[in-house]
Motif scaffolding. Sequence first.
Motif, short mmCIF file in Angstrom:
data_model
loop_
_atom_site.label_atom_id
_atom_site.label_comp_id
_atom_site.label_asym_id
_atom_site.label_seq_id
_atom_site.Cartn_x
_atom_site.Cartn_y
_atom_site.Cartn_z
N LEU A 109 41.24 35.27 8.04
CA LEU A 109 41.21 33.83 8.23
C LEU A 109 40.05 33.42 9.14
O LEU A 109 39.28 32.51 8.82
CB LEU A 109 42.53 33.34 8.81
N ALA A 110 39.91 34.08 10.29
CA ALA A 110 38.87 33.68 11.24
C ALA A 110 37.48 33.86 10.66
O ALA A 110 36.59 33.04 10.91
CB ALA A 110 39.02 34.48 12.53
N SER A 111 37.28 34.92 9.87
CA SER A 111 35.97 35.18 9.27
C SER A 111 35.84 34.56 7.89
O SER A 111 34.82 34.74 7.22
CB SER A 111 35.72 36.69 9.17
N SER A 112 36.88 33.85 7.45
CA SER A 112 36.85 33.09 6.19
C SER A 112 36.52 33.97 4.99
O SER A 112 35.66 33.63 4.17
CB SER A 112 35.85 31.93 6.29
N LEU A 113 37.23 35.11 4.86
CA LEU A 113 37.04 35.99 3.71
C LEU A 113 37.77 35.39 2.52
O LEU A 113 38.93 34.99 2.61
CB LEU A 113 37.56 37.39 4.03
N ASN A 114 37.11 35.38 1.37
CA ASN A 114 37.66 34.70 0.20
C ASN A 114 38.68 35.53 -0.57
O ASN A 114 39.73 35.02 -0.98
CB ASN A 114 36.53 34.29 -0.73
N ILE A 115 38.36 36.79 -0.82
CA ILE A 115 39.25 37.59 -1.66
C ILE A 115 40.62 37.80 -1.02
O ILE A 115 41.64 37.65 -1.69
CB ILE A 115 38.57 38.93 -2.01
N PRO A 116 40.73 38.10 0.28
CA PRO A 116 42.06 38.16 0.90
C PRO A 116 42.82 36.84 0.77
O PRO A 116 44.05 36.85 0.64
CB PRO A 116 41.75 38.48 2.35
N ALA A 117 42.13 35.71 0.79
CA ALA A 117 42.82 34.42 0.64
C ALA A 117 43.41 34.29 -0.76
O ALA A 117 44.54 33.81 -0.93
CB ALA A 117 41.85 33.28 0.92
N VAL A 118 42.65 34.71 -1.79
CA VAL A 118 43.18 34.64 -3.15
C VAL A 118 44.37 35.59 -3.30
O VAL A 118 45.38 35.24 -3.94
CB VAL A 118 42.07 34.98 -4.17
N ARG A 119 44.30 36.78 -2.73
CA ARG A 119 45.44 37.71 -2.79
C ARG A 119 46.66 37.10 -2.07
O ARG A 119 47.80 37.26 -2.52
CB ARG A 119 45.06 39.05 -2.16
N THR A 120 46.41 36.42 -0.95
CA THR A 120 47.51 35.78 -0.23
C THR A 120 48.14 34.67 -1.07
O THR A 120 49.37 34.50 -1.07
CB THR A 120 47.01 35.22 1.11
N LEU A 121 47.32 33.94 -1.80
CA LEU A 121 47.85 32.89 -2.67
C LEU A 121 48.73 33.50 -3.76
O LEU A 121 49.80 32.96 -4.08
CB LEU A 121 46.70 32.10 -3.29
N MET A 122 48.30 34.60 -4.34
CA MET A 122 49.10 35.26 -5.37
C MET A 122 50.44 35.73 -4.82
O MET A 122 51.45 35.71 -5.51
CB MET A 122 48.31 36.44 -5.95
N ASN A 123 50.45 36.13 -3.57
CA ASN A 123 51.67 36.61 -2.92
C ASN A 123 52.58 35.45 -2.51
O ASN A 123 53.80 35.52 -2.62
CB ASN A 123 51.30 37.45 -1.69
N THR A 124 51.95 34.36 -2.07
CA THR A 124 52.72 33.22 -1.56
C THR A 124 53.22 32.33 -2.68
O THR A 124 54.32 31.78 -2.59
CB THR A 124 51.83 32.39 -0.60
N GLY A 125 52.41 32.17 -3.73
CA GLY A 125 52.79 31.32 -4.85
C GLY A 125 51.92 30.07 -4.91
O GLY A 125 51.85 29.31 -3.94
N LEU A 126 51.25 29.90 -6.04
CA LEU A 126 50.36 28.76 -6.22
C LEU A 126 51.11 27.44 -6.10
O LEU A 126 50.64 26.50 -5.45
CB LEU A 126 49.69 28.86 -7.59
N GLU A 127 52.29 27.36 -6.72
CA GLU A 127 53.04 26.10 -6.70
C GLU A 127 53.50 25.76 -5.29
O GLU A 127 53.46 24.59 -4.89
CB GLU A 127 54.23 26.19 -7.65
N ARG A 128 53.94 26.75 -4.53
CA ARG A 128 54.38 26.49 -3.16
C ARG A 128 53.23 25.97 -2.31
O ARG A 128 53.39 25.04 -1.51
CB ARG A 128 54.95 27.76 -2.53
N PHE A 129 52.07 26.59 -2.44
CA PHE A 129 50.91 26.16 -1.65
C PHE A 129 50.48 24.75 -2.06
O PHE A 129 50.18 23.91 -1.20
CB PHE A 129 49.76 27.15 -1.86
N HIS A 130 50.48 24.48 -3.34
CA HIS A 130 50.12 23.16 -3.84
C HIS A 130 51.08 22.11 -3.27
O HIS A 130 50.65 21.04 -2.80
CB HIS A 130 50.17 23.18 -5.37
N ALA A 131 52.37 22.40 -3.29
CA ALA A 131 53.36 21.46 -2.76
C ALA A 131 53.19 21.28 -1.26
O ALA A 131 53.37 20.17 -0.73
CB ALA A 131 54.77 21.95 -3.08
N ARG A 132 52.83 22.33 -0.54
CA ARG A 132 52.64 22.23 0.90
C ARG A 132 51.44 21.32 1.22
O ARG A 132 51.50 20.51 2.15
CB ARG A 132 52.45 23.62 1.50
N LEU A 133 50.36 21.46 0.48
CA LEU A 133 49.20 20.60 0.72
C LEU A 133 49.53 19.14 0.47
O LEU A 133 49.11 18.25 1.21
CB LEU A 133 48.04 21.04 -0.18
N GLN A 134 50.30 18.87 -0.56
CA GLN A 134 50.71 17.49 -0.82
C GLN A 134 51.60 16.97 0.30
O GLN A 134 51.47 15.81 0.72
CB GLN A 134 51.43 17.40 -2.16
#
Length: 707
Positions: free
Chosen positions: A389-414
Amino acid sequence: MRHVLAMLACAALCATAAAAMPTPAQVQAAYRTSDAQLLDRHGVPIDSVRIDMRVRRLAWTPLADISPALGAAVLQAEDARFMEHGGIDLRAAGQAAWDNLFHNLLGERPRGASTITMQLAGLLDAQLRSSRNGRSWQQKWDQALAAREIEAGWSKQHILEAYLNLAPFRGELQGVQAAARILFRKLPSGLDQAESVILAALLRAPGAAPQAVARRACALERELHASTSCAAIEWQAEVALGRSAVLPVDAGARQAARKLLGEGGLAGRSTLDAGLQRFALDALRRHLRALAGRNAGDGALVVIDNASGELLAYVGNQGNSEVDGVLALRQAGSTLKPFLYELALERRLLTAASLLDDSPLDVAAGAGMYVPQNYDRQFKGYASVRTSLASSLNIPAVRTLMNTGLERFHARLQALGLNSLTEDAQFYGPSLALGSADVSLLELANAYRTLANGGMHGSVSLRPRVPETGRRLLDAGASFIVGDILADRGARSPTFGLRSELATAYWSAVKTGTSKDMRDNWCLGYSDRYTVGVWVGNFDGQPMWDVSGVSGAAPVWRDVMDYLHRDRPGRQAAPPRGLVRREVRFLPAHEAPRSEWFLAGTETDLVEAVAPARRAPQILYPADGSIIAIDPDIPEQVERIVLRAQAGQGLAWRLDGTQLAPADVPAAWRPLAGEHRLELVDTAGKVIARSRFEVRGERPANGSTVN
């Protein structure tokens, strides 16, 4: 002799008034400027917005603030015996009648005999104003009566002050303030002799040609026995009357003024701070000048008080555009990552010490594959959540999204107020982790304010209001950990180095972001008291050249943060209950041992990178609880959802009780509307992992197809 007879009749019958005239106080109270004025939280003027397009009136000017030279010139031009008569000057009327006898014989324009008081009566009462054909006898009668009434209740000073504030001077310019500011670029108190005679000459013929005005002004100058040369007056008249009737102003908070101000003549008090607003605008302009060679021409900035939600600074652009960059939608870039990791921490899927795989990754997306890259095109191998997170790495963020769930993250942003995410989650896909959605600076800054407030969410305001009670939206402990990560200069050093504009001398948490093709550049961060958001780019969408978050928006963010904390440095909030701190080490030593924050129950002393062959089987996508929307724009024959598993060797997919393909490779399934139960099963049919998800859309659930 008609004028003389009319004036004598009015003088004889002046005891009866045609209509009640207002008092000086009533006239000033009813006065409305053509501009509405924006005031800061302390009542200091910041900006103004033109409301009345028919006439240009500025602030009422007391007689004491008007140059004596103008008063003398106006009296000489319009009413030499002003201080002697009682509203009607019979001597002047008689002289005008005598002179007009010869003007009529010669075919010249007749000379009027209206006093300043009579002219004021016409300005106060629309029924007394002259038409194109002049005034009727009834109007002249009523005007004389009204002038006598004004003289009976007003002082001479009040009469002259009201006249100079209400009289038309040139075109749409009404009143001495507008005439002085627009024609001569100065306040009425600073008018010199030449400027005064020019303005006085305009009163009789506001639309006259500059040469005619200059001749009249030169005659006035001679009558006053002043020393200004006629040549100088002619030159100044030509320049002043040839100017554009645009008031030169520095748009200090133009977009905020337009949001708040409604009716002309009103002064709207805002939550802004005038000193901070000026500093922020200057900082943005200064840095954009430095970036001009890199094709960065626009920017915007907001400052929010964390406790109240009040906007302390609102800079929609650098003053050269009508676009409001605070509200404009732009691609978010990496600025959404803190909310993704907060969600993963909150759901206890990860800790700040969890290791993530930063290696090449391809993800099925629609009809193709999504292949994320890091900003520097390099891979770090394993990196902890803190470093990722601090170094803003992209691939770990995409892996985290796959683990957390796209729909959940989308709903959280809204839920955080990013209302611009109007499409469903599948529209954005895995790139949502890297900020593919369009957001506004104001909404994004307020979302960061939610992190600053320990997960308590509330609205922002430009108007003073009753204190708002926030609501719990994010987990307090997870929000604290994310803030601690964003303030960790050591964790961000692999990408940004130890010394950068992000490394303040006081506690602050900050994140940058850059959109695709360098079209948008962001820097958002907070201290215990303030949240500051900055965007830099081009309103027309042109890409910048070699501008990153650190070199683009961050320097402006740093300048404003330093200004805000010049009296007291920022301090980290006390850790909330439910957090524990542990010494943690890594095996292998991908990162150095350190002290780390954990949500209680997730703490560990050792983080071990497990080889793929030793990992437990798990359904990666769709994650448990996912909601997937059918895309009506994709033909049914080709739309697929890719089922992905971790450690699926020797296992198979089972969907709604029907066994499908082996799980050691991704499987493409045609989505069918309804609720589904997905399982990983071994050769004996034993369930090893399961996920429940829902597909929403118009296609009925009539079977399963995997290929």
